[in-house]
Scaffold this active site. Structure first.
Site, short mmCIF file in Angstrom:
data_model
loop_
_atom_site.label_atom_id
_atom_site.label_comp_id
_atom_site.label_asym_id
_atom_site.label_seq_id
_atom_site.Cartn_x
_atom_site.Cartn_y
_atom_site.Cartn_z
N LYS A 65 -5.54 -15.13 -12.11
CA LYS A 65 -6.91 -15.50 -11.75
C LYS A 65 -7.86 -14.32 -11.87
CE LYS A 65 -6.45 -14.79 -6.80
NZ LYS A 65 -6.74 -15.26 -5.47
N LYS A 67 -10.33 -8.24 -9.30
CA LYS A 67 -11.14 -7.04 -9.43
C LYS A 67 -10.64 -6.12 -10.54
CE LYS A 67 -13.00 -6.89 -4.79
NZ LYS A 67 -12.89 -6.35 -3.45
N LYS A 91 0.84 -1.21 0.00
CA LYS A 91 0.00 0.00 0.00
C LYS A 91 0.87 1.26 0.00
CE LYS A 91 -4.13 -1.53 -0.31
NZ LYS A 91 -4.36 -2.76 0.37
#
Ligand code: TRP
Length: 329
Positions: free
Chosen positions: A194, A197, A111
């Site tokens: 995979k 989002k 982050k």
């Protein structure tokens, strides 16, 4: 009966990967364990403080959970912020969480790298809050993906530390629950990895038929095989993998045969795939819409979940306060 806790951050719609990966297993699991499924709205504030959309995002996540088959009478389904005991436990556990270990957490470092403009204390303490979600119900198991394993390790560390410092055997060591062979992995449509989002890679449970067709037709393919039984490049293997999950075995077999004999036309395959995905998604999408339109029902579900979750949380906090020496006059 074992206790299971799982949370989801309400930051976007659930996709087909969530559906086959976790949700279907949750639906089965809710009958065999004491399950707490909650929507982690506090956690979403660490990266998405958005008063205009927060409630809508929570509503979507809730409706999507219910539409996928989670049963509020069987499992405890609740909103994290409806159980303020979680925040209290988080505060108490933070007294025994060290800045150094929090700074070394992989998700925190990522982050910092991605959003150097917003390194807030909520992000730093994310693992403490998550540990509180889990320990507030003294969970035996937490079904998590690879990306959450470190957080779960930290949960166990905080639990052990608490037990050691106060000389008790109170918190359990919550273990990751791996669905193992039962876990269906759904790849994305963008050629690698995979379903997640990221833009253009996933099919959402709320997607319309038109959007599904568009997304599938845009899925990455290649020039096609030039010799029989040629190994598949990843994007092609991914489309086949999705087809294997959603389509009839004969359909899958047919296109596999076409591939192996170099006759495959990806356009035809994608058209078929889109229709088969629509068969799975459209009834779920309709249930989502129906559930979302029943505001009173949603209110009842949430109130019932909050009540059950608070009962369990109150019991834990009563013990934790006593253990830590916080006494009532
Ligand atoms: N951190 C999890 C995620 O991003 C969400 C989460 C919050 C969670 N609290 C939890 C998951 C407790 C399991 C248990 O996916």
């Amino acid at each position: 009966m074992k206790t299971v806790v799982s949370g989801i951050r309400p930051t976007g719609h659930l996709h087909l990967g969530n559906y086959y990966g976790a949700l279907q297993n949750f639906v089965r699991m809710q009958h065999d364990a004491k399950c707490y499924f909650f929507i982690a709205d506090y956690h979403s504030l660490t990266t998405h403080p958005d008063p205009v959309h927060l409630h809508e995002n929570v509503t979507n996540a809730l409706a999507e959970y219910l539409a996928a088959g989670l049963d509020p009478q069987t499992a405890t389904i609740y909103i994290q912020s409806d159980v303020p005991q979680v925040a209290e436990l988080s505060l108490l556990l933070s007294m025994h969480a060290y800045i150094g270990e929090l700074e070394r957490t992989a998700s925190f470092k990522e982050k910092i790298r991605k959003h150097p403009e917003n390194i807030n204390a909520g992000l730093l303490c994310y693992p403490v809050l998550m540990a509180s979600d889990i320990l507030i119900h003294r969970a035996d198991f937490v079904p998590v993906g690879k990306d959450q394993e470190q957080h779960l390790e930290m949960t166990r560390k905080f639990a052990r530390r608490f037990n050691t410092i106060y000389g008790v055997e109170y918190f359990p060591e919550s273990m990751p629950y791996n669905f193992g062979r039962e876990l269906t992995k759904v790849p994305g449509l963008d050629g690698s990895g995979k379903m997640g989002k990221s833009e253009g890679n996933g099919i959402y449970l709320a997607d319309t038929d038109e959007i599904i067709r568009k997304k599938v037709m845009k899925a990455v393919t290649d020039q096609g095989p030039t010799e029989p039984n040629q190994p598949m490049a990843e994007p092609i293997a991914n489309i086949f993998a999705i087809m294997k999950i959603v389509s009839a075995p004969e359909t899958y077999g047919h296109f596999l045969d076409e591939y192996n004999t170099c006759r495959i036309r990806y356009g035809d395959m994608k058209k078929q795939l889109a229709e088969d995905i629509i068969k799975v998604v459209s009834p779920i999408r309709e249930r989502i819409a129906q559930i979302k339109s029943r505001e009173t029902y949603l209110g009842e579900v949430v109130a019932h979940g909050a009540q059950k979750a608070r009962e369990s949380a109150d019991e834990t906090m009563r013990c934790v306060r006593e253990i830590m020496g916080i006494k009532r006059f």
